[in-house]
Scaffold this motif. Structure first.
Motif, short mmCIF file in Angstrom:
data_model
loop_
_atom_site.label_atom_id
_atom_site.label_comp_id
_atom_site.label_asym_id
_atom_site.label_seq_id
_atom_site.Cartn_x
_atom_site.Cartn_y
_atom_site.Cartn_z
N TRP A 38 0.89 -1.08 0.15
CA TRP A 38 0.04 -0.03 0.26
C TRP A 38 0.87 1.28 0.13
O TRP A 38 0.77 2.02 -0.66
CB TRP A 38 -0.75 0.15 1.26
N ASN A 68 1.99 5.75 -1.92
CA ASN A 68 0.51 6.10 -1.89
C ASN A 68 0.09 7.46 -1.56
O ASN A 68 0.88 8.19 -0.85
CB ASN A 68 0.06 5.19 -0.65
N PRO A 69 -0.78 8.02 -2.65
CA PRO A 69 -1.06 9.24 -2.50
C PRO A 69 -1.79 9.77 -1.00
O PRO A 69 -1.91 11.11 -0.80
CB PRO A 69 -2.20 9.41 -3.46
N ASN A 70 -2.13 8.70 -0.30
CA ASN A 70 -2.61 8.92 1.17
C ASN A 70 -1.88 9.25 2.30
O ASN A 70 -1.97 9.23 3.23
CB ASN A 70 -3.90 8.15 1.63
N SER A 72 0.24 11.41 3.08
CA SER A 72 0.13 12.59 4.07
C SER A 72 -0.67 12.52 5.25
O SER A 72 -0.79 13.01 6.00
CB SER A 72 -0.13 13.86 3.21
N LYS A 73 -1.67 11.54 5.28
CA LYS A 73 -2.81 11.52 6.19
C LYS A 73 -1.99 10.34 7.49
O LYS A 73 -2.51 10.35 8.48
CB LYS A 73 -3.78 10.27 5.62
N GLU A 84 5.26 13.70 10.54
CA GLU A 84 4.62 14.78 9.67
C GLU A 84 5.74 15.74 9.35
O GLU A 84 5.85 16.69 8.59
CB GLU A 84 3.25 15.12 9.81
N TYR A 96 7.35 6.38 8.20
CA TYR A 96 5.90 6.40 7.77
C TYR A 96 5.54 4.65 7.98
O TYR A 96 4.89 4.29 8.24
CB TYR A 96 5.59 6.73 6.24
N ARG A 115 -5.61 3.94 5.86
CA ARG A 115 -6.14 5.21 5.53
C ARG A 115 -7.40 5.24 4.66
O ARG A 115 -7.58 6.15 3.77
CB ARG A 115 -5.26 6.30 5.12
N SER A 116 -8.15 4.34 4.69
CA SER A 116 -9.34 4.04 3.87
C SER A 116 -10.48 5.02 4.03
O SER A 116 -10.78 5.23 5.16
CB SER A 116 -9.87 2.67 3.86
#
Length: 116
Positions: A38, A68-70, A72-73, A84, A96, A115-116
């Protein structure tokens, strides 16, 4: 500037520790792999090559198909640092992954971890 020691460590030398940490808490290798895939975009075949070739962390993340584009979450503290706020991009990616494995070991659901 000196590179951090972990950058040149083989990913395959740390990977068993991720699995061990998860399994001690009743989680599975499959869940660890799911997190890695992921985060990095690697598939099972590509990942096996990483392990077989003893690819270092720097190369592992630099050649990752797609972060993964998420990503940053992913927030919170790992090893005393807020993920962060870590300035070195490579160290941030490593942390991360550490954070996600930590969340797995602490019993978070995969849905929350990814982070779904």
């Amino acid at each position: 500037m000196n590179k951090h020691k972990i950058f040149s460590m083989a990913f395959s030398s740390v990977y068993p520790h991720y699995i061990n940490k998860a399994e001690k808490k009743g989680r599975t290798k499959t869940e660890v792999d799911t997190i890695i895939f992921w985060l990095t975009g690697y598939n099972a075949l590509q990942f096996q090559e990483i392990l077989d070739n003893k690819t270092d962390f720097e190369t592992f993340f630099n050649k990752a198909p797609q972060l993964n584009p998420n990503v940053s979450k992913i927030t919170g503290v790992i090893c005393g640092y807020r993920v962060e706020n870590i300035e070195d991009p490579l160290m941030q990616k490593i942390r991360y992954l550490d954070k996600l494995i930590d969340e797995l070991a602490k019993g978070k659901s995969m849905e929350k971890i990814l982070r779904s």
